[in-house]
Design an enzyme around this catalytic site. Sequence first.
Site, short mmCIF file in Angstrom:
data_model
loop_
_atom_site.label_atom_id
_atom_site.label_comp_id
_atom_site.label_asym_id
_atom_site.label_seq_id
_atom_site.Cartn_x
_atom_site.Cartn_y
_atom_site.Cartn_z
N ASN A 155 0.62 -1.32 0.07
CA ASN A 155 0.00 0.09 0.05
C ASN A 155 0.91 1.32 0.13
OD1 ASN A 155 -2.52 -1.59 0.11
ND2 ASN A 155 -2.30 -1.58 2.33
N CYS A 156 2.09 1.05 0.15
CA CYS A 156 3.14 2.29 0.15
C CYS A 156 3.72 2.61 -1.29
CB CYS A 156 4.14 1.96 1.25
SG CYS A 156 5.62 3.13 1.26
N SER A 157 3.49 3.74 -1.81
CA SER A 157 4.25 4.08 -3.07
C SER A 157 5.56 3.93 -2.88
CB SER A 157 3.71 5.54 -3.57
OG SER A 157 4.40 6.47 -2.66
#
Length: 114
Positions: A10-12
């Site tokens: 979920n983390c870019s």
Amino acid sequence: MKATIWHNPNCSKSRQTLALLEEQPDVELTVVQYLKNPPNADKLAQLYSDAGMPAREGLRLSGTDAKERGLTEADDATVVAAMAEEPKLIERPLVETEKGVRLCRPPEKVREIL
């Protein structure tokens, strides 16, 4: 070369780092979704030691109660214990290779250990 990324999909920044690793033809990659399979305190201590950084620098502040809990001023053992108990406190992504460990913020820092 073997590489392990402690990854949050979920983390870019984590996704960007993973993409950089996947572009490397000579990298045998292990992806650990640390929120599902958190590292224990010993592994976290080893990762930060190998990165040459205090655990506090690997503390995720955004979206956590780390400041309110006093973790930004705590010693490494306290920070690592909190991270092991609540992996959302771990800033991501951490990448480990035989050349060392980096907290890949920005993602390009991964190149230092490839």
